[in-house]
Design a protein around this motif. Sequence first.
Motif, mmCIF file in Angstrom:
data_model
loop_
_atom_site.group_PDB
_atom_site.id
_atom_site.type_symbol
_atom_site.label_atom_id
_atom_site.label_comp_id
_atom_site.label_asym_id
_atom_site.label_seq_id
_atom_site.Cartn_x
_atom_site.Cartn_y
_atom_site.Cartn_z
ATOM 1 N N TYR A 136 16.093 5.131 -4.167
ATOM 2 C CA TYR A 136 15.235 4.268 -3.351
ATOM 3 C C TYR A 136 15.928 2.930 -3.116
ATOM 4 O O TYR A 136 16.426 2.295 -4.050
ATOM 5 N N SER A 137 15.935 2.503 -1.849
ATOM 6 C CA SER A 137 16.430 1.171 -1.485
ATOM 7 C C SER A 137 15.370 0.514 -0.602
ATOM 8 O O SER A 137 15.035 1.045 0.466
ATOM 9 N N GLY A 138 14.833 -0.620 -1.078
ATOM 10 C CA GLY A 138 13.789 -1.280 -0.304
ATOM 11 C C GLY A 138 13.018 -2.277 -1.150
ATOM 12 O O GLY A 138 13.449 -2.656 -2.235
ATOM 13 N N HIS A 139 11.862 -2.685 -0.645
ATOM 14 C CA HIS A 139 11.025 -3.652 -1.349
ATOM 15 C C HIS A 139 10.134 -2.959 -2.372
ATOM 16 O O HIS A 139 9.727 -1.808 -2.194
ATOM 17 N N HIS A 140 9.823 -3.701 -3.457
ATOM 18 C CA HIS A 140 8.938 -3.170 -4.497
ATOM 19 C C HIS A 140 8.334 -4.343 -5.266
ATOM 20 O O HIS A 140 9.046 -5.223 -5.739
ATOM 21 N N TRP A 141 7.043 -4.377 -5.336
ATOM 22 C CA TRP A 141 6.375 -5.369 -6.183
ATOM 23 C C TRP A 141 4.962 -4.867 -6.490
ATOM 24 O O TRP A 141 4.407 -4.052 -5.760
ATOM 25 N N GLY A 142 4.445 -5.356 -7.609
ATOM 26 C CA GLY A 142 3.103 -4.960 -8.004
ATOM 27 C C GLY A 142 2.969 -3.465 -8.240
ATOM 28 O O GLY A 142 1.876 -2.901 -8.067
ATOM 29 N N GLY A 143 4.065 -2.810 -8.614
ATOM 30 C CA GLY A 143 3.991 -1.386 -8.874
ATOM 31 C C GLY A 143 3.876 -0.531 -7.628
ATOM 32 O O GLY A 143 3.397 0.613 -7.693
ATOM 33 N N ILE A 144 4.316 -1.080 -6.467
ATOM 34 C CA ILE A 144 4.203 -0.355 -5.196
ATOM 35 C C ILE A 144 5.525 -0.423 -4.440
ATOM 36 O O ILE A 144 6.129 -1.498 -4.297
ATOM 37 N N PHE A 145 5.979 0.712 -3.933
ATOM 38 C CA PHE A 145 7.137 0.781 -3.044
ATOM 39 C C PHE A 145 6.647 0.608 -1.606
ATOM 40 O O PHE A 145 5.706 1.281 -1.179
ATOM 41 N N GLN A 146 7.294 -0.310 -0.865
ATOM 42 C CA GLN A 146 6.833 -0.613 0.487
ATOM 43 C C GLN A 146 7.462 0.362 1.482
ATOM 44 O O GLN A 146 8.644 0.281 1.800
ATOM 45 N N LEU A 147 6.635 1.269 2.001
ATOM 46 C CA LEU A 147 7.083 2.264 2.969
ATOM 47 C C LEU A 147 6.220 2.156 4.224
ATOM 48 O O LEU A 147 5.269 2.925 4.418
ATOM 49 N N ASP A 148 6.526 1.167 5.048
ATOM 50 C CA ASP A 148 5.782 0.919 6.278
ATOM 51 C C ASP A 148 4.307 0.725 5.926
ATOM 52 O O ASP A 148 3.976 -0.156 5.139
ATOM 53 N N THR A 149 3.406 1.537 6.472
ATOM 54 C CA THR A 149 1.976 1.389 6.187
ATOM 55 C C THR A 149 1.533 2.269 5.017
ATOM 56 O O THR A 149 0.337 2.336 4.703
ATOM 57 N N TYR A 150 2.509 2.923 4.358
ATOM 58 C CA TYR A 150 2.164 3.832 3.255
ATOM 59 C C TYR A 150 2.549 3.178 1.928
ATOM 60 O O TYR A 150 3.736 3.069 1.603
ATOM 61 N N PRO A 151 1.590 2.725 1.149
ATOM 62 C CA PRO A 151 1.904 2.096 -0.145
ATOM 63 C C PRO A 151 2.097 3.166 -1.224
ATOM 64 O O PRO A 151 1.122 3.785 -1.681
ATOM 65 N N LEU A 152 3.348 3.407 -1.606
ATOM 66 C CA LEU A 152 3.645 4.430 -2.608
ATOM 67 C C LEU A 152 3.626 3.794 -3.994
ATOM 68 O O LEU A 152 4.489 2.984 -4.348
ATOM 69 N N LYS A 153 2.639 4.132 -4.776
ATOM 70 C CA LYS A 153 2.514 3.578 -6.119
ATOM 71 C C LYS A 153 3.504 4.236 -7.083
ATOM 72 O O LYS A 153 3.865 5.395 -6.917
ATOM 73 N N ASP A 154 3.922 3.483 -8.105
ATOM 74 C CA ASP A 154 4.791 4.037 -9.145
ATOM 75 C C ASP A 154 4.176 5.294 -9.751
ATOM 76 O O ASP A 154 4.850 6.308 -9.958
ATOM 77 N N SER A 155 2.884 5.213 -10.025
ATOM 78 C CA SER A 155 2.213 6.333 -10.681
ATOM 79 C C SER A 155 2.194 7.576 -9.789
ATOM 80 O O SER A 155 2.299 8.703 -10.273
ATOM 81 N N GLU A 156 2.078 7.356 -8.475
ATOM 82 C CA GLU A 156 2.069 8.499 -7.549
ATOM 83 C C GLU A 156 3.441 9.170 -7.502
ATOM 84 O O GLU A 156 3.538 10.397 -7.491
ATOM 85 N N LEU A 157 4.501 8.372 -7.496
ATOM 86 C CA LEU A 157 5.852 8.936 -7.473
ATOM 87 C C LEU A 157 6.139 9.674 -8.779
ATOM 88 O O LEU A 157 6.747 10.748 -8.779
ATOM 89 N N GLU A 158 5.670 9.096 -9.904
ATOM 90 C CA GLU A 158 5.821 9.776 -11.197
ATOM 91 C C GLU A 158 5.094 11.114 -11.179
ATOM 92 O O GLU A 158 5.607 12.130 -11.677
ATOM 93 N N MET A 159 3.915 11.135 -10.586
ATOM 94 C CA MET A 159 3.134 12.364 -10.537
ATOM 95 C C MET A 159 3.840 13.426 -9.698
ATOM 96 O O MET A 159 3.857 14.610 -10.054
ATOM 97 N N LYS A 160 4.454 13.004 -8.595
ATOM 98 C CA LYS A 160 5.174 13.954 -7.736
ATOM 99 C C LYS A 160 6.364 14.566 -8.493
ATOM 100 O O LYS A 160 6.621 15.766 -8.401
#
Length: 487
Positions: free
Chosen positions: A417-441
């Motif tokens: 992953y290369s991009g912005h990340h803060w507050g436990g969220i990866f910034q993907l345009d209008t889709y806020p990908l949470k750390d926990s969601e990526l871990e779950m995937k």
Amino acid sequence: MDEHLAFNGKAGKLDERVFSKLKLLSRPVKARQDNAQQGNETTLVSKDDVPFYNTRLVLRTVEKSWTGDLSEEEIENNLEQITLHYAIVPQVAYYRNKQTVSFVAPYFGGGTLDEVIQKERDKTAAVETEIPSERKPEKTLERPQTLEWKDKLRILYQICRAIEYLHQPSKCERKPVSHGNICMQNVLLDEQKNARLLFLTPKSVEGGVGEEQFQEDKHKDVHAFKEMTHDFLKQSRKKTDVLARIQRVVTMTDIKKELESDLRGEGINWWTPLQDVGKTKEKCEICCVNKPGKTFEKLTHDQFCGSKIQMCVGCLRNWQFNPVKCHTCDQDKIRSPVGDGWCAIMIAGTDEKQDITKRFEDDIEKLKDRVITKATLMGVRNNVVTVKKSNTTYGEQLEKAFNNVDTPEITTIVLVYSGHHWGGIFQLDTYPLKDSELEMKINGLKHVTKVIVFLDCCYPKKFNLGDKAVLQINAVTSRQKAICGQA
């Protein structure tokens, strides 16, 4: 330099300075003209071990081996991706100029098969010129032999396997090729009387010529092997039955089956490993320059394999082009611990400024080209998915990416992953990908046991992936902010 890296999966490209130094360090001697391969070739052999390779080397120079309008990249790929097989002479490096290519290979002390058989001929001629009354009784019963019958069968079987591997490689990116010069002069023996076929450039490549021409070239290889077999066994009393059965079949696979039956019937081992490791240098049995890694003992083999092939990590790295086969069990493809069964998901984040978004996308592309897909590093090629801003939403792209890699064949995932990340969220345009969601995937990939993570972002968190083995590489610590500057 570490001798373990003398060969790294592909033939190394040498520049003029290094090649000149190699020749100087090798103290080369020119091979006898009658021992050189047919064609415009010069062969040089080092008198002593060459530093870095830690073994004696052979340098063979031939006229340029490419034709047509090939690009520089295509030429380099053809020269780098020399076929690796335990019964084919390994080419560990090369140097080229406008007229010639020089291939660098380890030296095999058993000489050529032609030289060995010539000794038999010379001994026979000496016996036949003796006065019958002075001839020793045993010499009338059997012609002089430099190789035992079991050695001859084993050598034929090994070369047969090499040709079959050229004609019909196991599922990989390398195309079938014809050899074009099967003869005893191009068969080299090591100190254990194992045989290796000298193969520098193919006569033809499947798809490079018409199918009819390619099949004819393969048939010529089979015919040449049969002729070589006849000359090789000429002085052996047991030759008749073997020659008759080989003459009846039409493919190298059929010939292999006939020879394999003979070896089994006489209890002959297909390969002879180094006999006294204490007095010899341990070498990979494919490239013959690197030390074998202990990994080979745990790799996939036939359960009844009695003598697993010793190999280095370098030979395993180019597995998609040269699948490693075992000399004892002939396993179709030994699974590589690096790259084989791996996948990669490359995610580029977004920014309000398009030029910064483009930098994130460039970052993952560079990492993909230079690390992830590079054969001599990770070698992940077939299962690489890029997720970036497009007409398809990030959510849909991620769902499809993880579904595609959720298969029994995939055991390792590389996540970038290369991009912005803060507050436990990866910034993907209008889709806020949470750390926990990526871990779950990732945890949802039930067949994946190993995870490699590259996070080039601010405040990266340590992933919690349960029982999976994790290697996580972050650009900064979890309390630091990364800087996105010009590349």
